[in-house]
Design a protein around this motif. Sequence first.
Motif, PDB file in Angstrom:
ATOM      1  N   LYS A  67      45.100  27.055  38.457  1.00  0.00           N
ATOM      2  CA  LYS A  67      46.319  28.328  39.637  1.00  0.00           C
ATOM      3  C   LYS A  67      45.531  29.270  39.794  1.00  0.00           C
ATOM      4  O   LYS A  67      46.047  30.194  40.868  1.00  0.00           O
ATOM      5  CB  LYS A  67      47.251  29.313  38.111  1.00  0.00           C
ATOM      6  N   LYS A  68      44.944  29.851  38.970  1.00  0.00           N
ATOM      7  CA  LYS A  68      43.850  30.977  39.889  1.00  0.00           C
ATOM      8  C   LYS A  68      43.581  31.134  40.899  1.00  0.00           C
ATOM      9  O   LYS A  68      43.223  31.746  42.159  1.00  0.00           O
ATOM     10  CB  LYS A  68      42.539  31.205  38.916  1.00  0.00           C
ATOM     11  N   ASP A  77      44.808  27.742  33.168  1.00  0.00           N
ATOM     12  CA  ASP A  77      44.818  28.396  34.114  1.00  0.00           C
ATOM     13  C   ASP A  77      43.915  28.323  35.457  1.00  0.00           C
ATOM     14  O   ASP A  77      43.770  29.128  36.561  1.00  0.00           O
ATOM     15  CB  ASP A  77      44.079  29.997  33.424  1.00  0.00           C
ATOM     16  N   ASP A 116      48.586  32.235  39.363  1.00  0.00           N
ATOM     17  CA  ASP A 116      48.232  32.436  37.590  1.00  0.00           C
ATOM     18  C   ASP A 116      48.907  33.430  37.590  1.00  0.00           C
ATOM     19  O   ASP A 116      49.072  33.549  35.924  1.00  0.00           O
ATOM     20  CB  ASP A 116      46.597  33.281  37.535  1.00  0.00           C
ATOM     21  N   GLN A 117      49.765  34.195  38.099  1.00  0.00           N
ATOM     22  CA  GLN A 117      50.837  35.202  37.637  1.00  0.00           C
ATOM     23  C   GLN A 117      52.252  34.606  38.011  1.00  0.00           C
ATOM     24  O   GLN A 117      53.021  35.879  37.905  1.00  0.00           O
ATOM     25  CB  GLN A 117      50.489  36.557  37.667  1.00  0.00           C
TER      26      GLN A 117
END
Length: 430
Positions: free
Chosen positions: A164-165, A161, A170-171
Amino acid sequence: MPDHMPQSPEKREFIAKSKQFWNPAKTQAWQDMGVDLVIDRREGYLLWDMDGRRLIDLHLNGGTYNIGHRHPELIEVLNRGMQRFDMGNHHFPNQGRTALAEMLARICGGDMHYTMYASGGAEAIDIALKTARNATQRRKIVSIINAYHGHTGLAVAAGADRFKKIFLSDQPEDFVHVPFNDLNAMEDALKGRDVACLIMETIPATYGFPMPLPGYLAEVKKLCERYGALYVADEVQTGLMRCGEMWGYQRYGIQPDIMVTGKGISGGMYPIACVVAREPYAGWLKQDGFAHMSTMGGAELGCLVAMKVLEILERPTMRPMVNYIAETFRNGLHEIMKLYPDFFVGIRQCGLVMGLEFDYPEGAKPVMKHLYENGVWAIFSTLDPRVLQFKPGVLMTADLCAEVLERVERAVGLAHAECMERGRHKTRAA
Ligand SMILES: Cc1ncc(COP(=O)(O)O)c(C=O)c1O
């Protein structure tokens, strides 16, 4: 920085400029961790900081410098190659690219047949995942929690994560993460028969090289076969003889469907990364050969260097040499571990892929700092900072191994003392 490591005014100015123009947070983070390294000259397994300090390189930039910095045979190949070639035009067949692909097909064996090219590891991971999606006509991708496969679109989605965040990535749909060494979780993720591929490093590097449990990888491969998912081996850090075989997966008796190699295949001299796929799974190459393109992927000069790297690694002296270095460090480090049993608590090892465990929060960071001050550069594991990545090169001499062990003993002692002192402070404060 510590008083005994004064910085020259030139270096101070350079670091300030790096913060100003390059990467402020990264530059500062290294200063905060006590590592003010600015790499200047490099030769074999040695680096010289811009202030002239000599360091033995045990980071190798993740295995990029597996055969050492600026290996003379690679310099020679590049110099010769430049008399005739450049990167080449990626649309056309060319000599370097096809010759390297043929060599990789021979070295990988079986029906590992086609090679697809990238300019770096993450791009190669994206190609591997796209290839699996095309072959299976499924979207879902399974990877390991805290995996690290690089920072391009699909590669970063398969990873932790943290990376990505920050970019609001992140999704991503269709990415499932399972714990390493957990077969039940793996089966749960695969059994819907909707997974294109599982991607995993043979030994997850950035997570501190946790070793696969006996039989784990072979069982995972069987689960992939049972549920129709491809097995993609990320061999960016574990390949190229680092585990004592050309590819790390060979140590575990498995045959992936798709394999990615990067970092060391470039010899650290000319960027290149490769995806090798079994013949039946590389269908897009026949369907639409223009479906993935990369101007710098498989640059012809990089292909020449990669072929020389592979030739060096295939020499008959290589395997005994790797075994010797692995054993020397196994024995030497176990002796050091005995000196600090409450601190230096574990050695994870497969050939020259090694993680040293310290029983202290983020314990690998003080060890890294003291190693740095004692002339060795080795890095903590980003996703498990209790573990120091310890990555000797495949051509390290006996003398250099002995020197490393001496320096490690000293640095671990100093880090132990520092952590114990911090612990005492905390107890007093409480
Ligand atoms: C296991 C693994 N896979 C993929 C990558 C991505 O490679 P690159 O940095 O060349 O994009 C890395 C980089 O550290 C890696 O360690």
